[in-house]
Enzyme design. Structure first.
Site, PDB file in Angstrom:
ATOM      1  N   ASN A 134       0.805  -1.235   0.000  1.00  0.00           N
ATOM      2  CA  ASN A 134       0.000   0.000   0.000  1.00  0.00           C
ATOM      3  C   ASN A 134       0.835   1.281   0.000  1.00  0.00           C
ATOM      4  O   ASN A 134       0.339   2.342  -0.375  1.00  0.00           O
ATOM      5  CB  ASN A 134      -1.049  -0.007   1.119  1.00  0.00           C
ATOM      6  CG  ASN A 134      -0.451  -0.045   2.497  1.00  0.00           C
ATOM      7  OD1 ASN A 134       0.717  -0.355   2.669  1.00  0.00           O
ATOM      8  ND2 ASN A 134      -1.256   0.270   3.490  1.00  0.00           N
ATOM      9  N   GLU A 158       5.148  -3.413  12.208  1.00  0.00           N
ATOM     10  CA  GLU A 158       4.191  -2.322  11.944  1.00  0.00           C
ATOM     11  C   GLU A 158       2.977  -2.996  11.332  1.00  0.00           C
ATOM     12  O   GLU A 158       3.023  -3.412  10.175  1.00  0.00           O
ATOM     13  CB  GLU A 158       4.799  -1.306  10.961  1.00  0.00           C
ATOM     14  CG  GLU A 158       5.969  -0.509  11.514  1.00  0.00           C
ATOM     15  CD  GLU A 158       5.560   0.557  12.504  1.00  0.00           C
ATOM     16  OE1 GLU A 158       4.364   0.891  12.580  1.00  0.00           O
ATOM     17  OE2 GLU A 158       6.442   1.063  13.224  1.00  0.00           O
ATOM     18  N   CYS A 165      -2.869   1.883   6.619  1.00  0.00           N
ATOM     19  CA  CYS A 165      -3.023   1.346   7.982  1.00  0.00           C
ATOM     20  C   CYS A 165      -3.553   2.405   8.925  1.00  0.00           C
ATOM     21  O   CYS A 165      -4.167   2.080   9.933  1.00  0.00           O
ATOM     22  CB  CYS A 165      -1.676   0.840   8.468  1.00  0.00           C
ATOM     23  SG  CYS A 165      -0.388   2.083   8.320  1.00  0.00           S
ATOM     24  N   GLU A 192       8.823   3.655  13.766  1.00  0.00           N
ATOM     25  CA  GLU A 192       9.622   4.010  12.594  1.00  0.00           C
ATOM     26  C   GLU A 192       9.550   5.515  12.403  1.00  0.00           C
ATOM     27  O   GLU A 192       8.497   6.118  12.616  1.00  0.00           O
ATOM     28  CB  GLU A 192       9.091   3.284  11.352  1.00  0.00           C
ATOM     29  CG  GLU A 192       9.332   1.786  11.432  1.00  0.00           C
ATOM     30  CD  GLU A 192       9.041   1.029  10.152  1.00  0.00           C
ATOM     31  OE1 GLU A 192       8.175   1.470   9.365  1.00  0.00           O
ATOM     32  OE2 GLU A 192       9.675  -0.012   9.928  1.00  0.00           O
TER      33      GLU A 192
HETATM   34  P1  NAP Z   1       0.346  -8.912   4.288  1.00  0.00           P
HETATM   35  O1  NAP Z   1      -0.510  -9.849   3.555  1.00  0.00           O
HETATM   36  O2  NAP Z   1       0.642  -9.198   5.718  1.00  0.00           O
HETATM   37  O3  NAP Z   1       1.699  -8.810   3.449  1.00  0.00           O
HETATM   38  C1  NAP Z   1       2.744  -7.971   3.854  1.00  0.00           C
HETATM   39  C2  NAP Z   1       4.046  -8.530   3.327  1.00  0.00           C
HETATM   40  O4  NAP Z   1       4.275  -9.793   3.954  1.00  0.00           O
HETATM   41  C3  NAP Z   1       4.061  -8.789   1.819  1.00  0.00           C
HETATM   42  O5  NAP Z   1       5.355  -8.485   1.336  1.00  0.00           O
HETATM   43  C4  NAP Z   1       3.807 -10.285   1.749  1.00  0.00           C
HETATM   44  O6  NAP Z   1       4.318 -10.902   0.599  1.00  0.00           O
HETATM   45  C5  NAP Z   1       4.596 -10.731   2.953  1.00  0.00           C
HETATM   46  N1  NAP Z   1       4.304 -12.075   3.451  1.00  0.00           N
HETATM   47  C6  NAP Z   1       3.137 -12.711   3.547  1.00  0.00           C
HETATM   48  N2  NAP Z   1       3.321 -13.947   4.078  1.00  0.00           N
HETATM   49  C7  NAP Z   1       4.652 -14.077   4.311  1.00  0.00           C
HETATM   50  C8  NAP Z   1       5.487 -15.118   4.826  1.00  0.00           C
HETATM   51  N3  NAP Z   1       4.998 -16.272   5.249  1.00  0.00           N
HETATM   52  N4  NAP Z   1       6.821 -14.888   4.892  1.00  0.00           N
HETATM   53  C9  NAP Z   1       7.365 -13.723   4.489  1.00  0.00           C
HETATM   54  N5  NAP Z   1       6.625 -12.704   3.985  1.00  0.00           N
HETATM   55  C10 NAP Z   1       5.290 -12.881   3.907  1.00  0.00           C
HETATM   56  O7  NAP Z   1      -0.232  -7.430   4.255  1.00  0.00           O
HETATM   57  P2  NAP Z   1      -0.647  -6.563   2.975  1.00  0.00           P
HETATM   58  O8  NAP Z   1      -2.002  -6.995   2.557  1.00  0.00           O
HETATM   59  O9  NAP Z   1       0.432  -6.531   1.982  1.00  0.00           O
HETATM   60  O10 NAP Z   1      -0.696  -5.101   3.606  1.00  0.00           O
HETATM   61  C11 NAP Z   1      -1.810  -4.589   4.230  1.00  0.00           C
HETATM   62  C12 NAP Z   1      -1.646  -4.620   5.741  1.00  0.00           C
HETATM   63  O11 NAP Z   1      -0.474  -3.906   6.126  1.00  0.00           O
HETATM   64  C13 NAP Z   1      -2.786  -3.944   6.450  1.00  0.00           C
HETATM   65  O12 NAP Z   1      -3.171  -4.710   7.554  1.00  0.00           O
HETATM   66  C14 NAP Z   1      -2.178  -2.612   6.888  1.00  0.00           C
HETATM   67  O13 NAP Z   1      -2.805  -2.027   7.997  1.00  0.00           O
HETATM   68  C15 NAP Z   1      -0.777  -3.011   7.190  1.00  0.00           C
HETATM   69  N6  NAP Z   1       0.126  -1.850   7.159  1.00  0.00           N
HETATM   70  C16 NAP Z   1       0.649  -1.404   8.339  1.00  0.00           C
HETATM   71  C17 NAP Z   1       1.477  -0.288   8.336  1.00  0.00           C
HETATM   72  C18 NAP Z   1       2.047   0.253   9.619  1.00  0.00           C
HETATM   73  O14 NAP Z   1       2.946   1.083   9.550  1.00  0.00           O
HETATM   74  N7  NAP Z   1       1.566  -0.175  10.779  1.00  0.00           N
HETATM   75  C19 NAP Z   1       1.781   0.356   7.139  1.00  0.00           C
HETATM   76  C20 NAP Z   1       1.228  -0.136   5.943  1.00  0.00           C
HETATM   77  C21 NAP Z   1       0.406  -1.253   5.979  1.00  0.00           C
HETATM   78  P3  NAP Z   1       3.394 -11.179  -0.689  1.00  0.00           P
HETATM   79  O15 NAP Z   1       3.178  -9.877  -1.336  1.00  0.00           O
HETATM   80  O16 NAP Z   1       4.234 -12.099  -1.499  1.00  0.00           O
HETATM   81  O17 NAP Z   1       2.141 -11.807  -0.176  1.00  0.00           O
END
Ligand code: NAP
Length: 478
Positions: free
Chosen positions: A149, A250, A284, A458
């Site tokens: 995102n 995060e 997020c 961060e």
């Molecule tokens: P996600 O499904 O958890 O994926 C995040 C990252 O993790 C992607 O690079 C994904 O790779 C990777 N991943 C998934 N399974 C993994 C595994 N078993 N081993 C290693 N890496 C793995 O989240 P998303 O849908 O991309 O992002 C949305 C979420 O991020 C929301 O919940 C949002 O709130 C949160 N977010 C938080 C912040 C903050 O600063 N707190 C900032 C931005 C977003 P793939 O792409 O290959 O699946």
């Protein structure tokens, strides 16, 4: 426009026979095909980062700052290309993508300077023959995993402090948006980041295998993750369970935005739109739910629905578009299901409430009235352009609804009463509270959450600490 589509390991561009498609979420067209790497290449990148670490750590903070400054200058000079890449693979409108690119670049400038101030301490002794000091040292090899995102800023918010502190990094970018990551590492190379100091391993089918190396390799001393709470918990537990490495998480949010009766309603509408509809609701820190005091509920809902119904939806690359597509088919299905359930349980769509004609992954900006606390739009992260409105009668009730969640990332409220501002801000169980404004992120603030929204911060002074060990030294016997 030049698009880098190979991975980058130990200072070399790495191709592979197995590749995966990167799609434009506005059109579903293939933009590029990127190497689908696995555990072997990840181990190589980690070993290179481990070899490169001593020489990088031995540079002075000022020398590393010069490289980071050059990286910042190159990112700013290339801001149009970076923004176009962010929009092409992530979908957000070009103006927002430009904002992200400048925000993303700012971490390199900030942390290069900040690392010059990674001071230790002298501690007054307890014994006449001893002297106590602490020293700040880089942790070592860091492994990073980031979400789609913010294809740029979530990377630089980790890589800049790591490199500034004297650590090295291996990054696994998200499979939906790896192209911005590859453009960033290309610029880092041109800025003078030595081979092995910053590698990017792209993967889609072997994500779990790459993650396993990150969590279990004894050479990796720190794991830093931004993404969902579900995956973050799993990987964080694996890191601690295998090699007890330092972990920063995060994670997800469920931000409340509270409009109190004494608020400036026009400002509150503007803030709610800025917070809720940025990146089509896919951040997020997006206001997930909007809590409105009874006395102004009708007036505020009308003003908000009027403004939301005017938002321009379309391909983020087109002039004037304010709401782009959702990232993929699952995202649109999830939003449709959540809105459908809310409507079936008594919520009313004041505007929107359905998909948008612009394409398969577009959702019409929506305002839902009569939302109740038990609905999923209140309890779960929506990640779409949907604003659920919940009515409350007192300040205490608003705080209770706001805090009734396992998340604790960002919270917002609007009020003109200064005493109330302090009172409410102190009671909200959120890592970041924004008062009378819907957008607040920048490089100098500590960004991060409480509860299941994560561990660590961060940005800001705190963001550098995450990449430093505090070593205590006792000078004794004199
Ligand atoms: P996600 O499904 O958890 O994926 C995040 C990252 O993790 C992607 O690079 C994904 O790779 C990777 N991943 C998934 N399974 C993994 C595994 N078993 N081993 C290693 N890496 C793995 O989240 P998303 O849908 O991309 O992002 C949305 C979420 O991020 C929301 O919940 C949002 O709130 C949160 N977010 C938080 C912040 C903050 O600063 N707190 C900032 C931005 C977003 P793939 O792409 O290959 O699946």
């Amino acid at each position: 426009m030049t698009i880098r589509s190979d991975a980058y390991i130990d200072g070399k561009w790495r191709s592979a026979a197995a590749r995966f498609d990167v799609l434009n979420p506005a059109t579903q067209e293939v933009i590029a095909r990127v190497p689908d790497l696995g555990a072997g290449e990840t181990e190589e990148a980690v070993a290179a980062a481990h070899r490169a670490w001593p020489a990088w750590a031995a540079k002075t903070a000022k020398e590393r700052a010069q490289v980071l400054r050059a990286w910042y200058d190159l990112m700013m000079a290339d801001i149009d290309r970076l923004a176009r890449l962010i929009t092409m693979e992530g979908g957000k409108p070009l103006a927002e993508a430009k904002g992200e690119a400048a925000y993303g670049a700012s971490f390199a400038e900030w942390f290069g300077e900040e690392a010059k101030r990674a001071y230790g301490r002298t501690i007054p002794t307890t014994t006449a023959s001893r002297r106590y000091v602490t020293l700040k040292q880089p942790i070592g090899v860091c492994a990073a995993v980031t979400p789609w995102n913010f294809p740029m800023a979530m990377i630089t918010r980790k890589a800049a402090p790591a490199l500034a502190a004297g650590c090295t990094m291996v990054l696994k970018p998200p499979s939906q948006t790896p192209l911005t990551a590859l453009a960033l590492v290309e610029l880092a190379e041109r800025a003078g980041v030595p081979a092995g100091v910053f590698s990017v391993v792209t993967t889609k089918s072997h994500t779990g295998a790459v993650g396993k190396v990150f969590c279990e390799s004894p050479l990796v001393r720190k794991f830093t993750f931004t993404g969902s709470t579900e995956i973050g918990k799993k990987l964080g537990a694996a890191c601690v369970g295998s090699t007890v490495k330092r972990v920063s998480l995060e994670l997800g949010g469920n931000a409340p935005l509270i409009v109190l009766a004494d608020a400036d309603l026009d400002k509150a509408v503007k803030g709610a739109i800025a917070s809720k509809f940025r990146n089509a609701g896919q951040t997020c820190v997006c206001a997930n739910r909007i809590l409105v005091e009874d006395a102004i509920y009708d007036e505020f809902s009308k003003k908000l629905a009027d403004a939301v119904s005017k938002l321009k939806v379309g391909d983020g690359q087109a002039e004037g578009v304010e709401i782009g597509p959702l990232i993929d088919k699952h995202a649109i299905e999830k939003v449709e299901a959540m809105v459908g359930e809310a409507l079936a349980s008594g919520a009313v769509a004041l505007t929107g409430g359905k998909k948008h004609a612009a394409g398969a992954q577009f959702y019409t900006p929506t305002v839902l009235a009569n939302v109740t606390r038990d609905m999923r739009v209140n309890t779960e992260e929506i990640f779409g352009p949907v604003a659920p409105l919940i009515r409350f009668k007192s300040e205490d009730e608003a705080i209770a609804i706001a805090n009734d969640t396992e998340y604790g990332l960002a919270g917002y409220f609007f009020s003109r009463d200064v005493n109330r501002c302090w009172r409410v801000a102190e009671k909200l169980e959120y890592g970041m509270v924004s008062i009378n404004e819907g957008v607040f992120s920048n490089e100098v603030i500590p960004f991060g959450g409480m509860k299941e929204s994560g561990l660590g911060r961060e940005g800001g002074v705190e963001g550098l600490e995450e990449y430093l060990e505090t070593k205590f030294m006792n000078f004794g016997g004199f």
